[in-house]
Scaffold this motif. Structure first.
Motif, PDB file in Angstrom:
ATOM      1  N   LEU A 110     -10.145   4.254  -9.277  1.00  0.00           N
ATOM      2  CA  LEU A 110     -11.142   4.603  -8.409  1.00  0.00           C
ATOM      3  C   LEU A 110     -11.026   4.520  -6.781  1.00  0.00           C
ATOM      4  O   LEU A 110     -10.869   5.064  -6.185  1.00  0.00           O
ATOM      5  N   VAL A 111     -10.649   3.177  -6.613  1.00  0.00           N
ATOM      6  CA  VAL A 111     -10.298   2.677  -5.133  1.00  0.00           C
ATOM      7  C   VAL A 111      -9.289   3.311  -4.459  1.00  0.00           C
ATOM      8  O   VAL A 111      -9.023   3.869  -3.454  1.00  0.00           O
ATOM      9  N   GLY A 112      -8.135   3.701  -5.429  1.00  0.00           N
ATOM     10  CA  GLY A 112      -6.852   4.239  -5.021  1.00  0.00           C
ATOM     11  C   GLY A 112      -7.163   5.884  -4.909  1.00  0.00           C
ATOM     12  O   GLY A 112      -6.684   6.220  -3.697  1.00  0.00           O
ATOM     13  N   LEU A 113      -8.051   6.342  -5.762  1.00  0.00           N
ATOM     14  CA  LEU A 113      -8.331   7.830  -5.363  1.00  0.00           C
ATOM     15  C   LEU A 113      -9.262   7.794  -4.324  1.00  0.00           C
ATOM     16  O   LEU A 113      -9.107   8.866  -3.364  1.00  0.00           O
ATOM     17  N   ALA A 114     -10.379   7.137  -4.095  1.00  0.00           N
ATOM     18  CA  ALA A 114     -11.233   7.255  -3.005  1.00  0.00           C
ATOM     19  C   ALA A 114     -10.598   6.852  -1.648  1.00  0.00           C
ATOM     20  O   ALA A 114     -10.699   7.494  -0.600  1.00  0.00           O
ATOM     21  N   SER A 115      -9.641   5.988  -1.363  1.00  0.00           N
ATOM     22  CA  SER A 115      -8.789   5.552  -0.170  1.00  0.00           C
ATOM     23  C   SER A 115      -7.581   6.632   0.202  1.00  0.00           C
ATOM     24  O   SER A 115      -7.158   6.506   0.961  1.00  0.00           O
ATOM     25  N   GLY A 116      -7.190   7.321  -1.124  1.00  0.00           N
ATOM     26  CA  GLY A 116      -6.100   8.129  -0.770  1.00  0.00           C
ATOM     27  C   GLY A 116      -4.687   7.440  -0.787  1.00  0.00           C
ATOM     28  O   GLY A 116      -3.904   8.050  -0.474  1.00  0.00           O
ATOM     29  N   LYS A 117      -4.612   6.207  -1.133  1.00  0.00           N
ATOM     30  CA  LYS A 117      -3.479   5.414  -1.316  1.00  0.00           C
ATOM     31  C   LYS A 117      -2.781   5.373  -2.507  1.00  0.00           C
ATOM     32  O   LYS A 117      -1.998   4.427  -2.649  1.00  0.00           O
ATOM     33  N   LEU A 118      -3.382   5.950  -3.651  1.00  0.00           N
ATOM     34  CA  LEU A 118      -2.896   5.879  -4.767  1.00  0.00           C
ATOM     35  C   LEU A 118      -1.602   6.977  -4.964  1.00  0.00           C
ATOM     36  O   LEU A 118      -1.836   7.983  -4.886  1.00  0.00           O
ATOM     37  N   THR A 119      -0.282   6.288  -5.298  1.00  0.00           N
ATOM     38  CA  THR A 119       0.767   7.020  -5.357  1.00  0.00           C
ATOM     39  C   THR A 119       1.535   6.644  -6.518  1.00  0.00           C
ATOM     40  O   THR A 119       1.270   5.439  -6.758  1.00  0.00           O
ATOM     41  N   LEU A 120       2.308   7.388  -6.987  1.00  0.00           N
ATOM     42  CA  LEU A 120       3.145   7.157  -8.101  1.00  0.00           C
ATOM     43  C   LEU A 120       4.544   6.435  -7.406  1.00  0.00           C
ATOM     44  O   LEU A 120       4.994   7.126  -6.552  1.00  0.00           O
ATOM     45  N   PRO A 121       5.244   5.433  -7.764  1.00  0.00           N
ATOM     46  CA  PRO A 121       6.501   5.062  -7.066  1.00  0.00           C
ATOM     47  C   PRO A 121       7.461   6.132  -7.719  1.00  0.00           C
ATOM     48  O   PRO A 121       7.587   6.825  -8.782  1.00  0.00           O
ATOM     49  N   THR A 122       8.645   6.258  -6.882  1.00  0.00           N
ATOM     50  CA  THR A 122       9.609   6.975  -6.977  1.00  0.00           C
ATOM     51  C   THR A 122      10.534   6.266  -8.196  1.00  0.00           C
ATOM     52  O   THR A 122      10.473   4.998  -8.254  1.00  0.00           O
ATOM     53  N   THR A 123      11.510   6.763  -8.744  1.00  0.00           N
ATOM     54  CA  THR A 123      12.548   6.353  -9.434  1.00  0.00           C
ATOM     55  C   THR A 123      13.421   5.273  -8.817  1.00  0.00           C
ATOM     56  O   THR A 123      13.428   4.175  -9.312  1.00  0.00           O
ATOM     57  N   ALA A 124      13.766   5.381  -7.631  1.00  0.00           N
ATOM     58  CA  ALA A 124      14.233   4.647  -6.769  1.00  0.00           C
ATOM     59  C   ALA A 124      13.577   3.245  -6.426  1.00  0.00           C
ATOM     60  O   ALA A 124      14.005   2.091  -6.487  1.00  0.00           O
ATOM     61  N   GLN A 125      12.187   3.552  -6.263  1.00  0.00           N
ATOM     62  CA  GLN A 125      11.082   2.319  -6.089  1.00  0.00           C
ATOM     63  C   GLN A 125      11.173   1.395  -7.216  1.00  0.00           C
ATOM     64  O   GLN A 125      11.202   0.475  -7.135  1.00  0.00           O
ATOM     65  N   VAL A 126      11.157   2.251  -8.447  1.00  0.00           N
ATOM     66  CA  VAL A 126      11.015   1.532  -9.615  1.00  0.00           C
ATOM     67  C   VAL A 126      12.264   0.441  -9.808  1.00  0.00           C
ATOM     68  O   VAL A 126      12.093  -0.699 -10.308  1.00  0.00           O
ATOM     69  N   LEU A 127      13.591   1.298  -9.694  1.00  0.00           N
ATOM     70  CA  LEU A 127      14.767   0.247  -9.847  1.00  0.00           C
ATOM     71  C   LEU A 127      14.969  -0.486  -8.914  1.00  0.00           C
ATOM     72  O   LEU A 127      15.744  -1.548  -9.173  1.00  0.00           O
TER      73      LEU A 127
END
Length: 147
Positions: free
Chosen positions: A49-66
């Motif tokens: 909810l905080v991520g959605l309300a703040s607009g800062k919720l993003t999924l990491p890219t494959t490169a970021q995960v690796l």
């Protein structure tokens, strides 16, 4: 930037209250670990909810995960360990000794993490004053836990 310190203070109060809430939930459920799942669901919902309300919720890219170091993936496991400790220990020893020991152990460990620059922290030497502060906290929590 001063408001960030206020946020941390509120989080500290919430940490103390949460231990009691989690313990009461575990007692009501007749089982600590099922209460832990409810706590985890509440945590995930709050972050979502905080991520959605703040607009800062993003999924990491494959490169970021690796790119993430292997040890970074275990933060959730450590957080779960804290919740399990709250569920199983806090009620038995009391809020003050529990949180005092939790915070003091965290500060002492943090002095070492800072000194050696472990787990992604910038290096900050373990000065005499930091070491004395950690020892004073150990003494203070010993007083709180013994009375």
């Amino acid at each position: 930037m001063w408001y960030l310190y206020g946020f941390v203070l509120l989080a500290g109060v919430a940490n103390a209250v949460q231990a009691g809430q989690n313990g009461a939930l575990a007692k009501s459920f007749g089982g600590s670990l099922s209460a832990g799942l409810v706590v985890a669901a509440g945590t995930a919902t709050c972050v979502l909810l905080v991520g959605l309300a703040s607009g800062k919720l993003t999924l990491p890219t494959t490169a970021q995960v690796l790119e993430a170091p292997w040890w970074a993936w275990f933060g959730g496991v450590l957080g779960g360990g804290i919740v399990v400790a709250q569920l199983m220990v806090a009620r038995q020893i009391g809020a003050a000794p529990f949180l005092g020991m939790l915070v003091t152990a965290g500060v002492v460990a943090s002095i070492m993490l800072d000194h050696f620059g472990w787990v992604g922290f910038e290096r900050h030497p373990a000065t005499l004053w930091r070491i004395v502060g950690g020892l004073l906290m150990i003494g203070g929590v010993a007083l709180v836990a013994s009375s």
